[in-house]
Write a protein that holds these residues in place. Sequence first.
Motif, short mmCIF file in Angstrom:
data_model
loop_
_atom_site.label_atom_id
_atom_site.label_comp_id
_atom_site.label_asym_id
_atom_site.label_seq_id
_atom_site.Cartn_x
_atom_site.Cartn_y
_atom_site.Cartn_z
N ALA A 1 -29.17 10.10 -6.38
CA ALA A 1 -28.29 10.11 -5.13
C ALA A 1 -26.69 9.48 -5.51
CB ALA A 1 -28.83 8.95 -4.05
N ASP A 2 -26.77 8.59 -6.53
CA ASP A 2 -25.35 8.18 -6.91
C ASP A 2 -24.68 9.10 -7.82
OD1 ASP A 2 -26.07 5.72 -5.60
OD2 ASP A 2 -26.68 4.76 -7.39
N TRP A 3 -25.52 10.10 -8.41
CA TRP A 3 -24.98 11.05 -9.27
C TRP A 3 -24.16 12.16 -8.55
CZ3 TRP A 3 -24.13 12.47 -14.24
CH2 TRP A 3 -23.90 13.86 -14.63
N ALA A 4 -24.83 12.39 -7.60
CA ALA A 4 -24.20 13.68 -6.93
C ALA A 4 -22.82 13.52 -6.39
CB ALA A 4 -25.11 14.02 -5.80
N ASP A 5 -21.95 14.37 -6.67
CA ASP A 5 -20.52 14.26 -6.28
C ASP A 5 -19.63 13.16 -7.18
OD1 ASP A 5 -21.06 15.82 -4.07
OD2 ASP A 5 -21.27 14.22 -2.80
N ARG A 6 -20.28 12.37 -8.05
CA ARG A 6 -19.56 11.51 -8.88
C ARG A 6 -19.97 11.70 -10.34
NH1 ARG A 6 -20.46 7.95 -4.21
NH2 ARG A 6 -22.56 7.75 -4.94
N GLU A 7 -20.37 13.04 -10.55
CA GLU A 7 -20.59 13.29 -12.07
C GLU A 7 -19.51 12.80 -13.07
OE1 GLU A 7 -22.29 17.11 -12.38
OE2 GLU A 7 -23.40 17.00 -10.36
N ASN A 8 -18.61 13.07 -12.77
CA ASN A 8 -17.32 13.11 -13.63
C ASN A 8 -17.32 11.30 -13.95
OD1 ASN A 8 -16.53 15.32 -15.11
ND2 ASN A 8 -15.49 16.05 -13.23
N ALA A 9 -17.28 10.47 -12.98
CA ALA A 9 -17.01 9.32 -13.12
C ALA A 9 -18.17 8.63 -13.97
CB ALA A 9 -17.18 8.68 -11.67
N TRP A 10 -19.41 9.16 -13.83
CA TRP A 10 -20.69 8.51 -14.43
C TRP A 10 -20.42 9.03 -15.94
CZ3 TRP A 10 -23.32 4.88 -13.21
CH2 TRP A 10 -23.90 4.62 -12.00
N LEU A 11 -19.98 10.26 -16.46
CA LEU A 11 -19.94 10.75 -17.61
C LEU A 11 -18.62 9.92 -18.13
CD1 LEU A 11 -20.04 14.55 -16.95
CD2 LEU A 11 -21.89 13.21 -17.94
N ASP A 12 -17.60 9.70 -17.70
CA ASP A 12 -16.74 8.65 -18.13
C ASP A 12 -17.11 7.46 -18.67
OD1 ASP A 12 -14.72 10.69 -17.71
OD2 ASP A 12 -13.82 9.63 -15.62
N ARG A 13 -18.16 7.03 -17.65
CA ARG A 13 -18.70 5.52 -17.93
C ARG A 13 -19.41 5.47 -18.85
NH1 ARG A 13 -22.33 2.02 -14.15
NH2 ARG A 13 -22.98 0.53 -15.65
N CYS A 14 -20.42 6.57 -19.05
CA CYS A 14 -21.29 6.73 -20.36
C CYS A 14 -20.33 6.74 -21.52
CB CYS A 14 -22.18 8.03 -20.41
SG CYS A 14 -23.36 7.79 -18.73
N GLU A 15 -19.53 7.62 -21.49
CA GLU A 15 -18.58 7.90 -22.78
C GLU A 15 -17.88 6.38 -23.22
OE1 GLU A 15 -16.48 11.32 -22.06
OE2 GLU A 15 -15.43 11.25 -24.27
N SER A 16 -17.35 5.73 -22.47
CA SER A 16 -16.64 4.68 -22.74
C SER A 16 -17.51 3.42 -22.87
CB SER A 16 -15.50 4.08 -21.40
OG SER A 16 -16.25 3.89 -20.37
N ASP A 17 -18.93 3.47 -22.16
CA ASP A 17 -19.51 2.24 -22.52
C ASP A 17 -20.53 2.35 -23.76
OD1 ASP A 17 -18.55 1.30 -20.17
OD2 ASP A 17 -20.49 0.84 -19.28
#
Length: 399
Positions: free
Chosen positions: A163-179
């Motif tokens: 539910a958090d992934w939908a519509d915020r995919e780019n933000a999650w991908l950024d977070r994975c990439e930086s963390d």
Amino acid sequence: MVAVLFGGQSPEHEVSVISGMQAFAATDTERWNPVPLYLAKDGSWWTGPKLGSVDAFSRTDAFRSLGRRVSVRPAPGGRLVLDPERRSRFSRTALQPVDIVFPVLHGGSGEDGGLQGLCETLGVPYVGSGIIGSAVGMDKDISKLLCRQVGIPVVEHVAIREADWADRENAWLDRCESDLGFPVIVKPARLGSSIGISRASERSGLDRAIEDAFRYDGKVVVERAVPELREVNCSVLGDPVDAVASVLEEPVSSDAVLSFQDKYMKRDAAPGGAKSQRPRGMASLDRLIPAPLDEGETEEIRRLAVRVFRAFECAGVARIDFLREGTTGRVFFNEINTIPGSLSFYLWEPSGVPFPDLVDRLLEIAVRQHHDRTARVRSYAVNLLSERDLRGLKGAKGS
Ligand SMILES: Nc1ncnc2c1ncn2[C@@H]1O[C@H](COP(=O)(O)OP(=O)(O)O)[C@@H](O)[C@H]1O
Ligand SMILES: [Mg+2]
């Protein structure tokens, strides 16, 4: 009577059948009176002596003619009874009372605390970890959070709910990439057997891997891929107060991610070179036992394994899997299996505990745990619903 419960409605159904057959064969008949209890994929329950042999499952639906369909229901005195569906109305002799449930189920509600909760509600002793260890151990995200809290090293991870992934995919991908950077490993949070797991080396691959993992689970774990990985597993036996670690194993895989194929589908080379037709479950995996590590490291991992077992408040036998980072020599907790494949008997044999002794200990621990749970005060003489007590309760809510 001990009901050896196997099968189950999980992707690891077949693996459980093999583990179940092994456990059934290792259970002392005189002492425990084991009976096979098969939970079919359609949710029906079956028993009968012929279900103690793998032949009943190698042909599709053979168990239906070889076994007897039963319903499982509670009976007074903390017992379950197996009630044959076609029992004569006048005879109750065919009811089989179960004294201890021995779950040899992998994945799904058999291993995640659901069945354990049911046994506790009904007051029936059962083998293995309780509700908490089973439930927490099933969730790769919460397992890591618990380990981190008690100072057991884990690989950095990001957990994403669908539910958090939908519509915020780019933000999650950024977070994975930086963390986490790349490469990463993506897994469904609550599955096993390497199902839905993949590795991603760049952003578009990560996007795809996450979407793929959501096909299996509503929560996905993304974690930093450990470089120059060696996997090391350790089994622990006992209860939270008194637990011992087995020798270590190092599973050897043909692929970067140990696959379902690697884990379970290898067949035995029978004497004479012919291939046996029986997959051997977890015992078939190519592995080095003991894991070729120096003594200091071996002892450190065994100590860590016992700490994990205690942190999860486990009981019975569990297998704790670690990831060893070749570049630094650091060791991380990866996951815990509270009902390990083949009950890890292949790690206990070289630790000086033959399989039948392992089963004896598991059943003895089950009886002890049950006693600990039920020996305490569980009800009070007061009836809060009596008129007098109800007056006292009035307005109590929220006051
Ligand atoms: N952080 C990681 N880095 C590198 N490889 C990993 C990592 N996590 C898992 N793997 C690989 O993927 C396999 C399956 O992952 P695991 O977490 O053990 O899931 P499962 O419950 O399906 O066994 C592991 O056995 C290992 O080979
Ligand atoms: Mg694993």
